[in-house]
Design a protein around this motif. Structure first.
Motif, PDB file in Angstrom:
ATOM      1  N   UNK A  84      16.515   2.879   0.621  1.00  0.00           N
ATOM      2  CA  UNK A  84      17.024   2.691   1.966  1.00  0.00           C
ATOM      3  C   UNK A  84      16.583   1.341   2.550  1.00  0.00           C
ATOM      4  N   UNK A  85      17.026   1.070   3.759  1.00  0.00           N
ATOM      5  CA  UNK A  85      16.630  -0.154   4.460  1.00  0.00           C
ATOM      6  C   UNK A  85      15.368   0.141   5.264  1.00  0.00           C
ATOM      7  N   UNK A  86      14.277  -0.532   4.926  1.00  0.00           N
ATOM      8  CA  UNK A  86      12.995  -0.369   5.615  1.00  0.00           C
ATOM      9  C   UNK A  86      12.599  -1.714   6.220  1.00  0.00           C
ATOM     10  N   UNK A  87      12.450  -1.754   7.540  1.00  0.00           N
ATOM     11  CA  UNK A  87      12.181  -3.012   8.253  1.00  0.00           C
ATOM     12  C   UNK A  87      11.177  -2.787   9.382  1.00  0.00           C
ATOM     13  N   UNK A  88      10.890  -3.854  10.117  1.00  0.00           N
ATOM     14  CA  UNK A  88      10.073  -3.841  11.346  1.00  0.00           C
ATOM     15  C   UNK A  88       8.713  -3.175  11.183  1.00  0.00           C
ATOM     16  N   UNK A  89       7.909  -3.583  10.191  1.00  0.00           N
ATOM     17  CA  UNK A  89       6.584  -2.974  10.027  1.00  0.00           C
ATOM     18  C   UNK A  89       5.615  -3.415  11.122  1.00  0.00           C
ATOM     19  N   UNK A  90       4.717  -2.509  11.491  1.00  0.00           N
ATOM     20  CA  UNK A  90       3.708  -2.809  12.512  1.00  0.00           C
ATOM     21  C   UNK A  90       2.426  -2.056  12.169  1.00  0.00           C
ATOM     22  N   UNK A  91       1.362  -2.799  11.912  1.00  0.00           N
ATOM     23  CA  UNK A  91       0.074  -2.207  11.548  1.00  0.00           C
ATOM     24  C   UNK A  91      -0.638  -1.709  12.808  1.00  0.00           C
ATOM     25  N   UNK A  92      -1.276  -0.548  12.724  1.00  0.00           N
ATOM     26  CA  UNK A  92      -2.017   0.007  13.859  1.00  0.00           C
ATOM     27  C   UNK A  92      -3.270  -0.827  14.131  1.00  0.00           C
ATOM     28  N   UNK A  93      -3.805  -0.764  15.351  1.00  0.00           N
ATOM     29  CA  UNK A  93      -4.991  -1.563  15.693  1.00  0.00           C
ATOM     30  C   UNK A  93      -6.187  -1.307  14.777  1.00  0.00           C
ATOM     31  N   UNK A 144       3.403   5.557   8.083  1.00  0.00           N
ATOM     32  CA  UNK A 144       2.733   5.795   6.803  1.00  0.00           C
ATOM     33  C   UNK A 144       1.269   5.427   6.950  1.00  0.00           C
ATOM     34  N   UNK A 145       0.466   5.706   5.927  1.00  0.00           N
ATOM     35  CA  UNK A 145      -0.897   5.200   5.956  1.00  0.00           C
ATOM     36  C   UNK A 145      -0.897   3.739   5.500  1.00  0.00           C
ATOM     37  N   UNK A 146      -2.060   3.122   5.428  1.00  0.00           N
ATOM     38  CA  UNK A 146      -2.142   1.684   5.134  1.00  0.00           C
ATOM     39  C   UNK A 146      -1.749   1.338   3.704  1.00  0.00           C
ATOM     40  N   UNK A 147      -1.602   2.355   2.844  1.00  0.00           N
ATOM     41  CA  UNK A 147      -1.166   2.121   1.470  1.00  0.00           C
ATOM     42  C   UNK A 147       0.295   2.512   1.257  1.00  0.00           C
ATOM     43  N   UNK A 148       0.994   2.796   2.354  1.00  0.00           N
ATOM     44  CA  UNK A 148       2.405   3.154   2.249  1.00  0.00           C
ATOM     45  C   UNK A 148       2.657   4.589   1.858  1.00  0.00           C
ATOM     46  N   UNK A 149       1.614   5.433   1.895  1.00  0.00           N
ATOM     47  CA  UNK A 149       1.745   6.841   1.514  1.00  0.00           C
ATOM     48  C   UNK A 149       1.820   7.728   2.761  1.00  0.00           C
ATOM     49  N   UNK A 150       2.192   8.990   2.539  1.00  0.00           N
ATOM     50  CA  UNK A 150       2.243   9.961   3.635  1.00  0.00           C
ATOM     51  C   UNK A 150       3.304   9.647   4.666  1.00  0.00           C
TER      52      UNK A 150
END
Length: 418
Positions: free
Chosen positions: A277-286, A306-312
């Motif tokens: 799929x199209x996955x865009x606009x990532x934003x890391x939590x503080x 997701x978590x910081x490793x792209x899982x869950x």
């Protein structure tokens, strides 16, 4: 001698406790769900009322205070403070000031008084070059805000945005209220999504030049630009991980759109989220533990986490059929995003688990939300008055106002950390 010591010790402890009580007094609890606006008086500063006008504007927009009009004030600005003059109008704090200019320097003496007991709670002098009167005034507002709330104000903070004047795109920087805006020298055919590092020393952004999409980094101290990502396809910047070394971005270099992690120290990267799929606009939590992103894996654009490793991976937006541009609050407890409602984009806020959805805007198209450093305000793009501009509002949607002038098209705000 022992008796004198005991008496001295008792008096010392009593004074210490009293001083501690004064120092810890908080006039208004900004964490309370039911906040009563505190009535305060910002008297026109003698010598130049422009300073006090800026202070009043700052504190008024906070949504926490009712500033008593000049016409309702009995005591003149040049008179000594007398609590009796203010109890009748309901003021709980009175601020007086004196402005003097000597050559190219401006000096401001500020005094604040607690009406309930007549105590002076602030006596401080400020000085700066005369051309920096506005930042000095914002410093005064911050000082008063901290006295009244116990929290740091945001009135010296900055907002980066993209300016489009005559078809020329450039990164701009302005004070939190839109004043003193100026170009940063980074230009391109298209510039999107500026994002700050956690220490406010770097800006990351997407730029199109000569039909090539790049992700660049601007060092604020030197104003030097560095190319971070230059891959075929569309490359869209996300934000930084804590520490400012790694960042997230989306790229279509392999034909689809996947999410990657880049590094500011070396030209390496790794794939974080990959799907059909199209996955865009990532934003890391503080805290760096979670990543928001937008995906059409449910059939239309929605906000996922997701978590910081792209899982869950799990979906957290369920209202409407088109939700984009997620942004974290500074504490990581809230998420703002732009969602389609009634055929137009509006700003919404929800808890990080997707509950507690609240729509904040109604007029025009509203996009690109970004939180203030204290999480109490949101800056965003809106076209409600014609051309696109940068607007501010309180976290509950109140007090919406435009801060960029009508003469320029402004989009993509990014509120800098303190």
């Amino acid at each position: 001698m022992r008796k004198r010591f005991i008496i001295f010790f008792i008096v010392f402890c009593a004074v210490s406790i009293l001083n501690s009580a004064f120092a810890e007094k908080v006039y208004i609890d900004i964490t309370s769900p039911q906040i009563r606006k505190l009535p305060i008086a910002i008297q026109p500063f003698t010598g130049d009322r422009a300073v006090s006008d800026i202070v009043r504007d700052d504190l008024s927009f906070s949504g926490l205070f009712d500033c008593i009009p000049d016409a309702s004030q009995i005591e003149r600005p040049d008179q000594p403070f007398s609590a009796g003059n203010w109890k009748g109008v309901g003021a709980e704090l009175v601020v007086k000031g004196r402005v003097t200019t000597s050559g190219k320097e401006i000096k401001v003496a500020v005094f604040a008084y607690d009406v309930s007991d007549g105590r002076e709670v602030l006596r401080k002098e400020y000085s700066s070059p005369a051309g920096l009167m506005r930042p000095l005034s914002h410093s005064v507002a911050n000082e008063i805000y901290k006295i009244l709330t116990g929290q740091q104000g945001i009135f010296r903070s900055k907002i980066a945005f993209v300016s489009d004047k005559g078809g020329r795109k450039e990164l701009f920087l302005a004070d939190w209220d839109g004043k003193r805006s100026h170009g940063l020298g980074a230009t391109g055919g298209i510039i999107l999504m500026p994002r700050w590092s956690g220490d406010g020393t770097k800006l990351l952004y997407s730029v199109e030049r000569n039909r090539q999409w790049e992700i660049c980094l601007l060092e604020m101290s030197s104003m030097k630009e560095k190319n971070m990502v230059s891959l075929r396809g569309l490359n869209m910047a996300g934000n930084f991980f804590p520490g400012g070394r790694e960042f997230v971005f989306a790229s279509s270099k392999e034909g689809g759109s996947d999410i990657y992690v880049g590094n500011t120290q070396r030209m390496t990267g790794r794939k974080l989220i990959s799907s059909p799929w199209i996955d865009v606009s990532p934003a890391v939590s503080p805290d760096g533990k979670s990543v928001l992103f937008v995906s059409d894996r449910s059939g239309n654009p929605q906000v996922y986490i997701s978590d910081s490793e792209g899982e869950g991976i799990r979906r957290i937006s369920f209202s409407g059929s088109y939700n984009t541009s997620p942004a974290w609050s500074p504490r990581g407890d809230l998420v703002a995003f732009s969602g389609m409602a009634g055929g137009k984009n509006q700003i919404f806020v929800m808890k990080a688990d997707g509950t507690g959805l609240n729509r904040l805007t109604e007029r025009g198209n509203n996009e690109d939300p970004t939180f203030s450093p204290d999480g109490r305000y949101i800056a965003f793009t809106s076209d409600r008055d014609g051309g696109k501009g940068i607007y501010l509002m309180l976290i509950n949607g109140e007090g919406q106002k435009r801060i960029t002038p009508p003469g320029i098209k402004a989009t993509g705000p990014a509120w800098a950390p303190q």
